[in-house]
Design a protein around this motif. Structure first.
Motif, PDB file in Angstrom:
ATOM      1  N   ALA A  71      -1.363  -4.685  -3.580  1.00  0.00           N
ATOM      2  CA  ALA A  71      -0.545  -3.468  -3.549  1.00  0.00           C
ATOM      3  C   ALA A  71      -1.267  -2.310  -4.239  1.00  0.00           C
ATOM      4  N   LEU A  72      -1.820  -2.570  -5.425  1.00  0.00           N
ATOM      5  CA  LEU A  72      -2.511  -1.523  -6.185  1.00  0.00           C
ATOM      6  C   LEU A  72      -3.745  -1.004  -5.463  1.00  0.00           C
ATOM      7  N   LEU A  73      -4.366  -1.861  -4.669  1.00  0.00           N
ATOM      8  CA  LEU A  73      -5.553  -1.459  -3.929  1.00  0.00           C
ATOM      9  C   LEU A  73      -5.252  -0.279  -3.012  1.00  0.00           C
ATOM     10  N   GLY A  74      -4.016  -0.209  -2.525  1.00  0.00           N
ATOM     11  CA  GLY A  74      -3.617   0.895  -1.668  1.00  0.00           C
ATOM     12  C   GLY A  74      -3.718   2.247  -2.340  1.00  0.00           C
ATOM     13  N   SER A  75      -3.487   2.289  -3.642  1.00  0.00           N
ATOM     14  CA  SER A  75      -3.522   3.562  -4.363  1.00  0.00           C
ATOM     15  C   SER A  75      -4.936   4.051  -4.624  1.00  0.00           C
ATOM     16  N   THR A  76      -5.936   3.242  -4.277  1.00  0.00           N
ATOM     17  CA  THR A  76      -7.329   3.670  -4.443  1.00  0.00           C
ATOM     18  C   THR A  76      -7.911   4.185  -3.128  1.00  0.00           C
ATOM     19  N   LEU A  77      -7.107   4.168  -2.060  1.00  0.00           N
ATOM     20  CA  LEU A  77      -7.578   4.559  -0.734  1.00  0.00           C
ATOM     21  C   LEU A  77      -6.868   5.812  -0.240  1.00  0.00           C
ATOM     22  N   THR A  78      -7.511   6.539   0.655  1.00  0.00           N
ATOM     23  CA  THR A  78      -6.873   7.682   1.316  1.00  0.00           C
ATOM     24  C   THR A  78      -7.300   7.687   2.784  1.00  0.00           C
ATOM     25  N   PHE A  79      -6.536   8.384   3.582  1.00  0.00           N
ATOM     26  CA  PHE A  79      -6.877   8.506   4.994  1.00  0.00           C
ATOM     27  C   PHE A  79      -8.136   9.347   5.196  1.00  0.00           C
ATOM     28  N   GLN A  80      -8.592  10.029   4.141  1.00  0.00           N
ATOM     29  CA  GLN A  80      -9.810  10.821   4.226  1.00  0.00           C
ATOM     30  C   GLN A  80     -11.036   9.944   4.428  1.00  0.00           C
ATOM     31  N   THR A  81     -10.901   8.664   4.063  1.00  0.00           N
ATOM     32  CA  THR A  81     -12.014   7.736   4.263  1.00  0.00           C
ATOM     33  C   THR A  81     -12.408   7.690   5.733  1.00  0.00           C
ATOM     34  N   ILE A  82     -11.400   7.671   6.596  1.00  0.00           N
ATOM     35  CA  ILE A  82     -11.653   7.633   8.033  1.00  0.00           C
ATOM     36  C   ILE A  82     -12.411   8.886   8.472  1.00  0.00           C
ATOM     37  N   THR A 248       7.342 -14.020   7.838  1.00  0.00           N
ATOM     38  CA  THR A 248       7.600 -12.726   7.231  1.00  0.00           C
ATOM     39  C   THR A 248       6.534 -11.729   7.664  1.00  0.00           C
ATOM     40  N   LEU A 249       6.933 -10.775   8.499  1.00  0.00           N
ATOM     41  CA  LEU A 249       5.974  -9.803   9.019  1.00  0.00           C
ATOM     42  C   LEU A 249       5.604  -8.745   7.994  1.00  0.00           C
ATOM     43  N   PHE A 250       6.528  -8.439   7.069  1.00  0.00           N
ATOM     44  CA  PHE A 250       6.296  -7.343   6.132  1.00  0.00           C
ATOM     45  C   PHE A 250       6.516  -7.804   4.690  1.00  0.00           C
ATOM     46  N   PRO A 251       5.555  -8.555   4.106  1.00  0.00           N
ATOM     47  CA  PRO A 251       5.661  -8.918   2.687  1.00  0.00           C
ATOM     48  C   PRO A 251       5.702  -7.645   1.841  1.00  0.00           C
ATOM     49  N   TRP A 252       6.294  -7.718   0.670  1.00  0.00           N
ATOM     50  CA  TRP A 252       6.481  -6.523  -0.160  1.00  0.00           C
ATOM     51  C   TRP A 252       5.153  -5.857  -0.493  1.00  0.00           C
ATOM     52  N   TYR A 253       4.112  -6.648  -0.725  1.00  0.00           N
ATOM     53  CA  TYR A 253       2.840  -6.069  -1.156  1.00  0.00           C
ATOM     54  C   TYR A 253       2.127  -5.339  -0.017  1.00  0.00           C
ATOM     55  N   VAL A 254       2.373  -5.752   1.234  1.00  0.00           N
ATOM     56  CA  VAL A 254       1.809  -5.033   2.366  1.00  0.00           C
ATOM     57  C   VAL A 254       2.496  -3.677   2.523  1.00  0.00           C
ATOM     58  N   ILE A 255       3.820  -3.680   2.351  1.00  0.00           N
ATOM     59  CA  ILE A 255       4.580  -2.425   2.405  1.00  0.00           C
ATOM     60  C   ILE A 255       4.120  -1.489   1.287  1.00  0.00           C
ATOM     61  N   ALA A 256       3.985  -2.049   0.069  1.00  0.00           N
ATOM     62  CA  ALA A 256       3.546  -1.239  -1.071  1.00  0.00           C
ATOM     63  C   ALA A 256       2.141  -0.695  -0.846  1.00  0.00           C
ATOM     64  N   PHE A 257       1.269  -1.491  -0.254  1.00  0.00           N
ATOM     65  CA  PHE A 257      -0.094  -1.077   0.055  1.00  0.00           C
ATOM     66  C   PHE A 257      -0.077   0.165   0.955  1.00  0.00           C
ATOM     67  N   VAL A 258       0.691   0.109   2.029  1.00  0.00           N
ATOM     68  CA  VAL A 258       0.774   1.225   2.975  1.00  0.00           C
ATOM     69  C   VAL A 258       1.357   2.463   2.309  1.00  0.00           C
ATOM     70  N   VAL A 259       2.429   2.284   1.541  1.00  0.00           N
ATOM     71  CA  VAL A 259       3.088   3.413   0.872  1.00  0.00           C
ATOM     72  C   VAL A 259       2.132   4.091  -0.103  1.00  0.00           C
ATOM     73  N   LEU A 260       1.384   3.296  -0.866  1.00  0.00           N
ATOM     74  CA  LEU A 260       0.465   3.871  -1.855  1.00  0.00           C
ATOM     75  C   LEU A 260      -0.720   4.578  -1.193  1.00  0.00           C
ATOM     76  N   VAL A 261      -1.190   4.064  -0.068  1.00  0.00           N
ATOM     77  CA  VAL A 261      -2.242   4.774   0.670  1.00  0.00           C
ATOM     78  C   VAL A 261      -1.720   6.142   1.108  1.00  0.00           C
ATOM     79  N   ALA A 262      -0.498   6.161   1.638  1.00  0.00           N
ATOM     80  CA  ALA A 262       0.099   7.420   2.103  1.00  0.00           C
ATOM     81  C   ALA A 262       0.308   8.392   0.942  1.00  0.00           C
ATOM     82  N   VAL A 263       0.828   7.881  -0.176  1.00  0.00           N
ATOM     83  CA  VAL A 263       1.069   8.738  -1.343  1.00  0.00           C
ATOM     84  C   VAL A 263      -0.232   9.317  -1.869  1.00  0.00           C
ATOM     85  N   ASN A 264      -1.254   8.478  -1.971  1.00  0.00           N
ATOM     86  CA  ASN A 264      -2.540   8.939  -2.487  1.00  0.00           C
ATOM     87  C   ASN A 264      -3.200   9.926  -1.533  1.00  0.00           C
TER      88      ASN A 264
END
Length: 331
Positions: A71-82, A248-264
């Motif tokens: 989950a925390l790994l998501g907060s180190t990423l941004t869509f700017q990487t693409i 389970t298609l959407f474990p909590w940590y996958v959801i958190a990963f996506v949310v943190l990428v978007a927030v960052n």
């Protein structure tokens, strides 16, 4: 995630082993904290620290900290990487990942004769980000614990092998072209820590490029998890009596990963937060490998270790060959 009284002893053991491994990594940078933790855990867990009293806490440490790390790994990423890698860079990574996963599936089915779920674990670990990807995929496909541990050990050892080989190999293949050397390292090495460690043995510029390519692979984690979950669900429905199993298609940590990428991406979190998130995510990866090492028994290794190691090393070699062809094509 609640910790029970009988779990504290095992959790304490894993934390001590993780801290020691992190300290030793400064003296053995080519192996890295994750590799040291797994090796020490494997040795100690099968000898002096094999007591069943450690088992509840070690099992807890193997499951929950890595979920937080993902989950925390998501907060180190941004869509700017693409954007920073451009169309060719993104094409290289996406096609490379698809080919690796397809290769793993074919080899797993026709050559090494492993189950589809075992192939999915190996595919995720090699194509995305090592043990973190395996930990993310394992629960959504309902894999066995021993299969997950064996896959993590195999993928981690393959990554360590690439760490020793790629610095010299990329020099022979690409000379002093830092972009291409970074693409090879970032596009093939398994874990984030191993990517940075491998690139650091070349030069700082390669570290930057390799990290960008690796982060794009990490961002594809959600796509891989959801795809494998759908495949597992379809397989379960085809098996007798398995249609009742829920995936389970959407474990909590996958959801958190996506949310943190978007927030960052939208708000750009402070550098201090990035540092804390990277540090914790990395340490939880060490904790995961230490716990897996302690839990992985010789009997399991004897049963499937040679086959999986051969599987992993063959995939690693093919991964490098495919990356070289794609780098020449797109970059």
């Amino acid at each position: 995630m609640r910790i029970k009284k009988e779990q504290w002893q095992g959790i304490g053991l894993v934390l001590i082993l993780s801290i020691v491994s992190t300290y030793l990594a400064a003296y053995f940078p080519k192996i890295g904290a994750e590799g040291i933790a797994m090796i020490l855990g494997l040795i100690l867990g099968n000898t002096v620290l094999s007591s069943s009293s450690f088992a509840p806490g070690v099992k807890w440490s193997e499951k929950y900290p890595i979920e937080v790390g993902i989950a925390l790994l998501g907060s180190t990423l941004t869509f700017q990487t693409i954007k920073s890698l451009g169309v060719n860079g993104v094409s290289f990574i996406v096609i490379n990942m698809a080919l690796i996963i397809g290769t793993v599936f074919l080899l797993g089915r026709y050559v090494f004769k492993v189950s589809l779920k075992e192939s999915m674990l190996m595919g995720a670990g090699n194509a995305v980000c090592g043990s973190s990807a395996i930990a993310a995929v394992a629960p959504v496909i309902d894999s066995k614990d021993d299969d997950r541990r064996t896959a993590v050990a195999t993928v981690s050892l393959t990554g360590m092998l690439l760490l020793f080989i790629l610095p010299a190999l990329t020099g022979s293949l690409f000379g002093t072209d830092d972009l291409l050397r970074g693409a090879m390292v970032g596009g093939t090495v398994q874990s984030v820590g191993q990517v940075v460690g491998t690139a650091a043995l070349i030069n700082p510029t390669v570290v930057t490029y390799a990290t960008l390519f690796k982060l794009l692979r990490v961002m594809m984690l959600v796509v891989v998890v959801l795809s494998f979950a759908a495949i597992a669900k379809r397989q379960n429905q085809q098996e007798d009596g398995a249609s009742k199993k829920k995936v389970t298609l959407f474990p909590w940590y996958v959801i958190a990963f996506v949310v943190l990428v978007a927030v960052n991406s939208l708000l750009t979190l402070p550098d201090g937060w990035h540092h804390v998130a990277k540090t914790l995510s990395s340490f939880f990866g060490v904790v995961n490998l230490a716990a897996i090492g302690l839990n992985l028994k010789w009997t399991v290794i004897k049963k499937s270790g040679v086959k999986f190691l051969s599987f992993g090393f063959v995939v690693g070699a093919i991964q490098v060959i495919l990356a070289f062809i794609l780098i020449k094509t797109f970059l």
